[in-house]
Design an enzyme around this catalytic site. Sequence first.
Site, mmCIF file in Angstrom:
data_model
loop_
_atom_site.group_PDB
_atom_site.id
_atom_site.type_symbol
_atom_site.label_atom_id
_atom_site.label_comp_id
_atom_site.label_asym_id
_atom_site.label_seq_id
_atom_site.Cartn_x
_atom_site.Cartn_y
_atom_site.Cartn_z
ATOM 1 N N LYS A 182 0.817 -1.217 0.000
ATOM 2 C CA LYS A 182 0.000 0.000 0.000
ATOM 3 C C LYS A 182 0.856 1.275 0.000
ATOM 4 O O LYS A 182 2.061 1.221 0.225
ATOM 5 C CB LYS A 182 -0.947 -0.018 1.210
ATOM 6 C CG LYS A 182 -1.961 -1.170 1.170
ATOM 7 C CD LYS A 182 -2.877 -1.078 -0.039
ATOM 8 C CE LYS A 182 -4.063 -2.012 0.021
ATOM 9 N NZ LYS A 182 -3.755 -3.424 -0.192
HETATM 10 C C1 LIG Z 1 -10.022 -2.586 -1.623
HETATM 11 C C2 LIG Z 1 -9.403 -3.316 -0.473
HETATM 12 N N1 LIG Z 1 -10.088 -3.404 0.676
HETATM 13 C C3 LIG Z 1 -9.598 -4.047 1.750
HETATM 14 C C4 LIG Z 1 -8.363 -4.648 1.710
HETATM 15 C C5 LIG Z 1 -7.853 -5.371 2.908
HETATM 16 O O1 LIG Z 1 -6.712 -4.781 3.420
HETATM 17 P P1 LIG Z 1 -5.815 -5.568 4.474
HETATM 18 O O2 LIG Z 1 -4.897 -6.450 3.717
HETATM 19 O O3 LIG Z 1 -5.077 -4.476 5.193
HETATM 20 O O4 LIG Z 1 -6.724 -6.302 5.365
HETATM 21 C C6 LIG Z 1 -7.602 -4.585 0.534
HETATM 22 C C7 LIG Z 1 -6.291 -5.224 0.469
HETATM 23 O O5 LIG Z 1 -5.670 -5.386 -0.546
HETATM 24 C C8 LIG Z 1 -8.144 -3.910 -0.579
HETATM 25 O O6 LIG Z 1 -7.459 -3.838 -1.734
#
Ligand SMILES: Cc1ncc(COP(=O)(O)O)c(C=O)c1O
Length: 397
Positions: A182
């Site tokens: 990210k």
């Molecule tokens: C659009 C979106 N929402 C939620 C998430 C979940 O993030 P995390 O990996 O921090 O749980 C991601 C992860 O890639 C994502 O791309």
Amino acid sequence: MRRIPLARPSVSQAEIDAVAEVLRSGWLSAGPKTVEFEHELARWLGVRHVVAVNSCTSALHLTLVALGIGPGDEVITSPITFVSTVNAILYVGATPVLADVDPVSMNIRPGEIARHVSPRTKAIIPVHMAGQPCDMDEIHEVADERGIPVVEDAAHALGATYRGRKIGTLSRATCFSFYASKNLAAGDGGAVATADEELAQRVRRLRFHGISSDAWKRYGDTTLRNWQAVELGYKANFTDVQAALALSQLARFERMQARREEIAQRYRRAFEPYEVTFPELPGRTHANHLFVLKVGDRELFRQRLAEAGVATGIHFPAVHLQPYFRRRFGDLSAELPVATLLSQQIVSIPLYPDLTDDEVAYVIDVVTRTLEELHAREVGRVTAVRRTALSHEAVEA
Ligand SMILES: Cc1ncc(COP(=O)(O)O)c(C=O)c1O
């Protein structure tokens, strides 16, 4: 041969020093660095509360728990997202309702949200795909007049703005991700940003077993303190090791974003003639988390880039097409035509601050040559079809 990965975190000596300092401090889990990060991010966003957790998935999940959403309730979200957005809705026992997206932005359409609202709708989760902010005014128009809370999935959108306001300040809650790929990378991690004191307190408690005070406050000094588990909580806290990384990233964040913007602009200029890019929409700052193209023959495109050592990804194959969701909810393709089609065409190419100018030029060269090849094949195919049609006409004549 060159190898250009799809994503690569930008880690400077400052991050390494900051983590080393925490490792020497004697406190590795959630503690003073986590609190400092929460304050710094809240200050940078201009929001009252930031609660750091172990992922964006947890941020979404705990926010839905804190809002009292559960079985019998519906939550509207986008089919073009990572599965975790929809999983978070399922964790609380609510029903995900998928509303189709706009082909120009990949983001959920406010009109489709309105079409799917029912008396059971208890939240709307817009997802800012690739870092492009959704139509927030129109979404709030639908949500606010019905008193439905908006919880933004801003996993891609730290640094984005909508009509001059930062994403993180617009809705009841906004959930961020600090996963390794990210824009702000802490290895893993997430946060809920909110102006709602009660919601923030509840998420704070839920992230640590439903216990009302943090571990470091209980163990970190010599005062005797009692703790109580006052509700069913989870183990979803951030750690000080992650916070040290995150604080260093935040200190460099605007510079990293500027570099992402520079690269994205070069890509846009180079690929615009092929009509394969998603335009930047007016009144918004794109966070440029991903650079997504729309291509006809995606398999060939990916193959050519792989042959040249350029990694690609798909963000995202639509949730309703995943085997688990198909089994559970049936085939929704006909109800979600835009998401279903986009899901077959979208492909992401490398975009991150540490890409060198030379690497960017190389990616542009490889992508451009591949698009030319695809275009030539397409023209060839259309010509062949036309020729066949003409010969049919000739036969009929
Ligand atoms: C659009 C979106 N929402 C939620 C998430 C979940 O993030 P995390 O990996 O921090 O749980 C991601 C992860 O890639 C994502 O791309």
